[in-house]
Design a protein around this motif. Structure first.
Motif, mmCIF file in Angstrom:
data_model
loop_
_atom_site.group_PDB
_atom_site.id
_atom_site.type_symbol
_atom_site.label_atom_id
_atom_site.label_comp_id
_atom_site.label_asym_id
_atom_site.label_seq_id
_atom_site.Cartn_x
_atom_site.Cartn_y
_atom_site.Cartn_z
ATOM 1 N N HIS A 287 10.229 -0.706 4.588
ATOM 2 C CA HIS A 287 9.951 0.403 3.655
ATOM 3 C C HIS A 287 10.486 0.083 2.266
ATOM 4 N N SER B 109 8.325 -0.628 -1.251
ATOM 5 C CA SER B 109 8.487 0.199 -2.444
ATOM 6 C C SER B 109 8.944 -0.631 -3.633
ATOM 7 N N GLU C 58 2.809 6.546 -3.186
ATOM 8 C CA GLU C 58 2.813 6.239 -1.754
ATOM 9 C C GLU C 58 2.192 7.334 -0.906
ATOM 10 N N ILE C 59 1.676 8.379 -1.556
ATOM 11 C CA ILE C 59 0.798 9.306 -0.835
ATOM 12 C C ILE C 59 -0.397 8.514 -0.317
ATOM 13 N N ALA D 196 -0.184 5.470 0.731
ATOM 14 C CA ALA D 196 0.225 4.444 1.695
ATOM 15 C C ALA D 196 -0.084 4.889 3.111
ATOM 16 N N ARG E 128 1.438 3.381 5.915
ATOM 17 C CA ARG E 128 2.546 3.236 6.854
ATOM 18 C C ARG E 128 3.918 3.070 6.210
ATOM 19 N N TYR E 129 3.991 2.253 5.153
ATOM 20 C CA TYR E 129 5.321 1.865 4.710
ATOM 21 C C TYR E 129 5.646 2.371 3.307
ATOM 22 N N TYR F 170 6.668 6.969 0.971
ATOM 23 C CA TYR F 170 5.846 7.353 2.116
ATOM 24 C C TYR F 170 6.687 8.081 3.155
ATOM 25 N N TRP G 74 7.371 11.589 1.943
ATOM 26 C CA TRP G 74 6.182 12.428 2.016
ATOM 27 C C TRP G 74 5.858 12.768 3.460
ATOM 28 N N GLU G 75 5.969 11.759 4.339
ATOM 29 C CA GLU G 75 5.685 11.921 5.759
ATOM 30 C C GLU G 75 6.624 12.953 6.387
#
Lengths: 287, 280
Positions: free
Chosen positions: A86, A90, A227-228, A230, A232-233, A237, A240-241
């Motif tokens: 991750h 980034s 990373e919205i 993205a 997976r990583y 992300y 947001w997840e």
């Protein structure tokens, strides 16, 4: 001076405890700057923890906010479950976006600051694009770029590009406005190229450095937005997840992690650019 | 405060010799009108000057007489409305290293060391590195700045910065050195030392100097000739020879001849100063 003053017979050998406490605190706050900074951080997290523990709720509600302790636990958990993929994703996105923004922003900024025709041709469209927030670019980023990765890099780029561009333009204009420095070059027989290389560029460096520092911060600023996209990583992300799945401590962890990495990279940019300007001595006012 | 240290023995050794007398400056019918938004202001009115090679000429006048504008025109920074300037029979069209300029403001480039600042003109000219090293070194000795060659301008006192500015211009062996109130920002002590230093350098190098000032004492102390300028519009009101013997020292300012001359110039300039005050 001392001899003029009347000598007092009594000397306070043992000050009362309250005075000693005050002196200790004063010594802590005003002696070492790193000590001062550390205490400021401890206070910040301490106050936050207390507000969560007492369930502070007056206009601002802390009852549902994860406490530093919960965030700490979430961080431990995160770091034991392969965090590097991750962080690496980034960091790469931000650094590539920032690098492209730096190169383009500085070059375009110098050209626009130096040539009137460049300003007339480029500035209207750039000014039109500048106020558009990064999040508004998401749909177009999906449409414009071949894959999500370049789209994400584009969004971090957007964040960094404009502060770098505008600071560079202003810095170049400020030097051109300094008629004495320009004349110094002229009366030594300098060509346009020498004026540019030896006067305008070094003179604009402090302004450009400021733009780069802000740009670096803004690139991180746009990371969650980027990373919205993205699958997976990415630290953004993860943040947001966790929001989507209503898991709050990792959100705060993600926020703090982005803050930390952003602060560190801005500091690195500041250090790096300061090394390019050894003539600048900055002496701040003591508190 | 940094002390102004200037070693006399450093100054007496002649660093370089020049044989061909150059540096004749002819100012022919220079007029300057600044016009802005329909309002025009005549700053200079048909100025004629003939400066001889090796002469130290002072342009003296109250503020607003256009003395700095005239110097800027000679330097090529500003184009005159009418007239022209010849330096060694060559018309002045743009600024160039043949006319060294010392600014009133501290004007060393902040991002260059003392050495790099002085070297800059030679570098532009394409002088090889080893030669630059020698020439700059010699000039640093001439003004007692050898110790500060690697210092940045913000580490130097005002007097040191102006000394460096003077040799930055001189290292290019200009035909004429143009000085625009170069010592105005310095304190009285430093100013006197700088004036003496300038005279020492000038007598060594024999460069023509045009020195702009509003300070009567300074003009009388330094100059071979003084051009007293008047206001509204700026013009040459009087031209007088300074008969004081050389070399001159700061102590000479106390002699009756000096005081007498001072008085004479003061009377000449008094009326113009009043006029310029009314204007403000």
């Amino acid at each position: 001076m001392a001899s003029i003053l009347p000598q007092s017979g009594v000397r306070p050998h043992h000050p009362p405890p309250i005075v000693r406490l005050r002196q200790t605190l004063q010594a802590l706050f005003f002696s070492g700057r790193s000590v001062r900074r550390f205490i400021a951080l401890v206070l910040f997290f301490g106050i936050w923890q207390i507000l969560c523990m007492i369930g502070f709720n007056f206009f601002i509600n802390f009852q549902l906010i994860p406490s530093p302790w919960e965030v700490f636990n979430a961080t431990i958990e995160f770091f034991f479950s392969d965090p590097w993929v991750h962080i690496r994703s980034s960091v790469v996105r931000v650094l590539v976006g920032f690098a492209v923004a730096s190169v383009l922003g500085v070059i375009l900024g110098i050209v626009i600051g130096w040539f009137q025709i460049a300003e007339d041709l480029l500035m209207p469209s750039l000014e039109l694009l500048r106020p558009i927030p990064a999040v508004a670019w998401i749909p177009l980023a999906i449409l414009m770029f071949p894959n999500a990765e370049t789209g994400m890099i584009y969004i971090t780029f957007i964040g960094a590009f404009f502060p770098i561009l505008i600071s560079t333009i202003r810095a170049v204009e400020n030097i051109l406005h300094d008629i004495v420095l320009i004349r110094v070059g002229q009366c030594l027989g300098a060509t346009q190229w020498h004026v540019f290389k030896d006067i305008v560029i070094p003179g604009a460096l402090p302004g450009i450095a400021g733009g780069l520092t802000i740009g670096m911060g803004n690139a991180w600023f746009c990371l969650v937005t980027a990373e919205i996209l993205a699958g997976r990583y990415g630290v953004g992300y993860v943040t947001w997840e966790s929001y989507v799945t209503s898991n709050y401590p990792p959100i705060v962890m993600g926020m703090l992690l982005i803050g930390l990495m952003g602060a560190f990279s801005s500091w690195a940019v500041g250090r790096g650019t300061a090394a390019l300007m050894p003539w600048r001595v900055i002496k701040k006012q003591d508190a | 405060m940094r002390q102004e240290t200037m070693k006399k023995e450093m100054l007496t050794s002649p660093p370089m010799t020049k044989s061909t007398p150059k540096g004749a400056v002819n100012v022919e019918g220079i007029s300057m009108i600044f016009s802005r938004q329909g309002y025009s202001n005549q700053v200079l009115d048909s100025i004629n000057l003939q400066i001889k090679p090796g002469e130290l000429a002072c342009l003296l006048g109250p503020s607003g007489c256009g003395k700095s504008t005239l110097l800027n025109i000679i330097a090529g920074f500003v184009r005159p409305t009418a007239g022209y300037v010849m330096v060694d029979q060559q018309p002045v069209k743009k600024p160039g290293a043949d006319r060294g300029f010392v600014f009133q403001q501290y004007s060393l480039l902040p991002w260059k060391t003392t050495f790099q600042n002085i070297e800059f003109g030679l570098k532009i000219k394409g002088v090889p590195k080893s030669e630059r090293e020698d020439m700059v070194g010699e000039y640093l000795n001439l003004v007692g700045l050898a110790k500060y060659r690697n210092a940045y301008p913000n580490q130097l006192s005002g007097g040191m910065q102006q000394r460096a500015s003077i040799v930055r211009a001189l290292v290019n062996s200009p035909s004429v050195l143009l000085m625009d109130e170069p010592f105005a920002a310095l304190d009285a002590q430093t100013r006197h030392m700088m004036q003496e230093l300038l005279l020492t350098i000038w007598s060594t190098l024999k460069t023509t100097v045009i020195f702009v000032t509003h300070d009567i004492e300074e003009a009388v102390f330094l100059g071979d000739r003084i051009f007293v300028m008047g206001v509204q519009p700026g013009r040459i009101k009087a031209e007088l020879e300074v008969p004081l013997a050389r070399p001159r020292h700061v102590d000479d300012m106390l002699t009756p001849e000096f005081t007498q001359l001072n008085r004479q110039v003061f009377e000449l300039i008094r009326e113009e100063t009043l006029k310029s005050m009314e204007k403000q």
